[in-house]
Motif scaffolding. Sequence first.
Motif, mmCIF file in Angstrom:
data_model
loop_
_atom_site.group_PDB
_atom_site.id
_atom_site.type_symbol
_atom_site.label_atom_id
_atom_site.label_comp_id
_atom_site.label_asym_id
_atom_site.label_seq_id
_atom_site.Cartn_x
_atom_site.Cartn_y
_atom_site.Cartn_z
ATOM 1 N N GLU A 210 -0.628 2.247 11.616
ATOM 2 C CA GLU A 210 0.105 0.994 11.417
ATOM 3 C C GLU A 210 -0.315 0.320 10.111
ATOM 4 O OE1 GLU A 210 0.516 -0.061 16.164
ATOM 5 O OE2 GLU A 210 -0.526 -1.464 14.851
ATOM 6 N N ASP A 211 -1.635 0.335 9.849
ATOM 7 C CA ASP A 211 -2.124 -0.269 8.614
ATOM 8 C C ASP A 211 -1.568 0.461 7.398
ATOM 9 O OD1 ASP A 211 -3.514 -2.173 9.973
ATOM 10 O OD2 ASP A 211 -5.496 -1.285 9.688
ATOM 11 N N LEU A 212 -1.524 1.785 7.509
ATOM 12 C CA LEU A 212 -1.010 2.590 6.405
ATOM 13 C C LEU A 212 0.449 2.223 6.123
ATOM 14 C CD1 LEU A 212 -1.481 4.885 4.405
ATOM 15 C CD2 LEU A 212 -1.015 6.499 6.242
ATOM 16 N N GLU A 213 1.202 2.031 7.188
ATOM 17 C CA GLU A 213 2.599 1.644 7.037
ATOM 18 C C GLU A 213 2.691 0.248 6.397
ATOM 19 O OE1 GLU A 213 5.946 1.577 10.363
ATOM 20 O OE2 GLU A 213 4.805 3.455 10.213
ATOM 21 N N LEU A 214 1.811 -0.639 6.838
ATOM 22 C CA LEU A 214 1.785 -1.992 6.283
ATOM 23 C C LEU A 214 1.479 -1.972 4.795
ATOM 24 C CD1 LEU A 214 -0.036 -4.121 9.018
ATOM 25 C CD2 LEU A 214 2.262 -4.490 8.124
ATOM 26 N N VAL A 215 0.531 -1.130 4.398
ATOM 27 C CA VAL A 215 0.184 -1.063 2.978
ATOM 28 C C VAL A 215 1.428 -0.729 2.161
ATOM 29 C CG1 VAL A 215 -1.080 0.296 1.252
ATOM 30 C CG2 VAL A 215 -2.266 -0.530 3.277
ATOM 31 N N GLY A 216 2.254 0.196 2.684
ATOM 32 C CA GLY A 216 3.499 0.537 1.999
ATOM 33 C C GLY A 216 4.430 -0.659 1.891
ATOM 34 N N GLU A 217 4.518 -1.418 2.977
ATOM 35 C CA GLU A 217 5.397 -2.592 2.967
ATOM 36 C C GLU A 217 4.861 -3.677 2.030
ATOM 37 O OE1 GLU A 217 6.769 -4.137 6.731
ATOM 38 O OE2 GLU A 217 6.439 -2.179 7.659
ATOM 39 N N PHE A 218 3.550 -3.890 2.101
ATOM 40 C CA PHE A 218 2.938 -4.891 1.212
ATOM 41 C C PHE A 218 3.228 -4.536 -0.235
ATOM 42 C CE2 PHE A 218 -0.800 -5.698 4.377
ATOM 43 C CZ PHE A 218 0.068 -6.348 5.228
ATOM 44 N N ARG A 219 3.064 -3.247 -0.531
ATOM 45 C CA ARG A 219 3.231 -2.811 -1.903
ATOM 46 C C ARG A 219 4.660 -3.066 -2.388
ATOM 47 N NH1 ARG A 219 1.222 2.867 -4.445
ATOM 48 N NH2 ARG A 219 1.559 2.282 -6.589
ATOM 49 N N ARG A 220 5.628 -2.672 -1.533
ATOM 50 C CA ARG A 220 7.036 -2.877 -1.913
ATOM 51 C C ARG A 220 7.330 -4.353 -2.151
ATOM 52 N NH1 ARG A 220 7.910 1.490 1.370
ATOM 53 N NH2 ARG A 220 8.080 0.285 3.283
ATOM 54 N N ALA A 221 6.720 -5.218 -1.313
ATOM 55 C CA ALA A 221 7.016 -6.647 -1.414
ATOM 56 C C ALA A 221 6.253 -7.307 -2.558
ATOM 57 C CB ALA A 221 6.662 -7.336 -0.096
ATOM 58 N N LEU A 222 5.030 -6.871 -2.794
ATOM 59 C CA LEU A 222 4.148 -7.641 -3.679
ATOM 60 C C LEU A 222 3.935 -7.034 -5.058
ATOM 61 C CD1 LEU A 222 1.582 -8.659 -0.935
ATOM 62 C CD2 LEU A 222 3.004 -10.226 -2.254
ATOM 63 N N GLU A 223 4.077 -5.713 -5.163
ATOM 64 C CA GLU A 223 3.835 -5.104 -6.470
ATOM 65 C C GLU A 223 4.787 -5.643 -7.533
ATOM 66 O OE1 GLU A 223 2.112 -0.803 -7.600
ATOM 67 O OE2 GLU A 223 4.165 -0.773 -6.882
ATOM 68 N N PRO A 224 6.086 -5.828 -7.189
ATOM 69 C CA PRO A 224 6.990 -6.403 -8.206
ATOM 70 C C PRO A 224 6.567 -7.799 -8.643
ATOM 71 C CG PRO A 224 8.245 -5.495 -6.356
ATOM 72 C CD PRO A 224 6.794 -5.501 -5.952
ATOM 73 N N ARG A 225 5.729 -8.452 -7.844
ATOM 74 C CA ARG A 225 5.248 -9.785 -8.200
ATOM 75 C C ARG A 225 3.888 -9.727 -8.883
ATOM 76 N NH1 ARG A 225 8.557 -10.206 -3.888
ATOM 77 N NH2 ARG A 225 9.793 -12.097 -3.723
ATOM 78 N N GLY A 226 3.452 -8.547 -9.250
ATOM 79 C CA GLY A 226 2.218 -8.428 -10.019
ATOM 80 C C GLY A 226 0.961 -8.275 -9.186
ATOM 81 N N VAL A 227 1.127 -8.106 -7.879
ATOM 82 C CA VAL A 227 -0.061 -7.904 -7.030
ATOM 83 C C VAL A 227 -0.391 -6.408 -7.005
ATOM 84 C CG1 VAL A 227 -1.062 -8.192 -4.742
ATOM 85 C CG2 VAL A 227 0.518 -9.918 -5.631
ATOM 86 N N LEU A 228 -1.603 -6.084 -7.423
ATOM 87 C CA LEU A 228 -1.983 -4.675 -7.566
ATOM 88 C C LEU A 228 -2.662 -4.111 -6.328
ATOM 89 C CD1 LEU A 228 -3.435 -4.661 -11.188
ATOM 90 C CD2 LEU A 228 -1.115 -4.120 -10.425
ATOM 91 N N GLY A 229 -3.098 -4.986 -5.430
ATOM 92 C CA GLY A 229 -3.794 -4.486 -4.249
ATOM 93 C C GLY A 229 -4.423 -5.614 -3.462
ATOM 94 N N VAL A 230 -5.410 -5.240 -2.656
ATOM 95 C CA VAL A 230 -6.008 -6.151 -1.690
ATOM 96 C C VAL A 230 -7.504 -6.242 -1.972
ATOM 97 C CG1 VAL A 230 -6.578 -6.372 0.769
ATOM 98 C CG2 VAL A 230 -4.284 -5.683 0.082
ATOM 99 N N PHE A 231 -8.091 -7.413 -1.731
ATOM 100 C CA PHE A 231 -9.553 -7.453 -1.785
ATOM 101 C C PHE A 231 -10.124 -7.832 -0.434
ATOM 102 C CE2 PHE A 231 -8.620 -11.875 -3.144
ATOM 103 C CZ PHE A 231 -9.476 -12.590 -2.320
ATOM 104 N N PHE A 232 -11.313 -7.305 -0.185
ATOM 105 C CA PHE A 232 -12.042 -7.588 1.043
ATOM 106 C C PHE A 232 -13.421 -8.116 0.691
ATOM 107 C CE2 PHE A 232 -9.239 -4.159 2.595
ATOM 108 C CZ PHE A 232 -8.755 -4.768 3.729
ATOM 109 N N MET A 233 -13.925 -8.979 1.546
ATOM 110 C CA MET A 233 -15.337 -9.325 1.469
ATOM 111 C C MET A 233 -16.099 -8.205 2.155
ATOM 112 S SD MET A 233 -17.265 -11.712 0.329
ATOM 113 C CE MET A 233 -19.051 -11.692 0.351
ATOM 114 N N CYS A 234 -16.960 -7.517 1.426
ATOM 115 C CA CYS A 234 -17.714 -6.404 1.998
ATOM 116 C C CYS A 234 -19.030 -6.927 2.551
ATOM 117 C CB CYS A 234 -17.977 -5.342 0.938
ATOM 118 S SG CYS A 234 -18.980 -3.977 1.556
ATOM 119 N N GLU A 235 -19.225 -6.736 3.852
ATOM 120 C CA GLU A 235 -20.443 -7.265 4.470
ATOM 121 C C GLU A 235 -21.673 -6.450 4.071
ATOM 122 O OE1 GLU A 235 -19.610 -7.531 8.629
ATOM 123 O OE2 GLU A 235 -18.010 -8.982 8.291
#
Length: 123
Positions: A42-67
């Motif tokens: 499901e997450d993998l599918e979401l990444v595809g959707e996020f990319r389609r929606a956000l990449e055209p707006r200049g978002v290159l990816g996601v950041f996480f706080m690494c514990e």
Amino acid sequence: MNFDSMMPPDPFAGDPNDPASFLEADEPLPPLSDEERERVREDLELVGEFRRALEPRGVLGVFFMCEDCDEQHYYDWDIMAANMRATLAGELSPVHEPSARPDPSAYVPWDYCLGFLDGMEAR
Ligand SMILES: [Zn+2]
């Protein structure tokens, strides 16, 4: 009187199989449960959707706080998807291989992506 000589020796002294050393061992990952696999898919599918929606707006990816590192890690869409595919394949995903020299302003938190998709669907 020296009681030291009456103490049992450290059972692991000089033993290469000292249980503490197992913490460093390169053990194979336990297999994912069906539920975990489903979630990663499901997450993998979401990444595809996020990319389609956000990449055209200049978002290159996601950041996480690494514990582990106590700092932010930045992941391009490609790297995120590759990590998830590796997880599904039972490989250790290279979670500590974030993008080189990321531009922090081009990355957003995962939750932001979720909210963004929700907003698009609501319209
Ligand atoms: Zn880290």
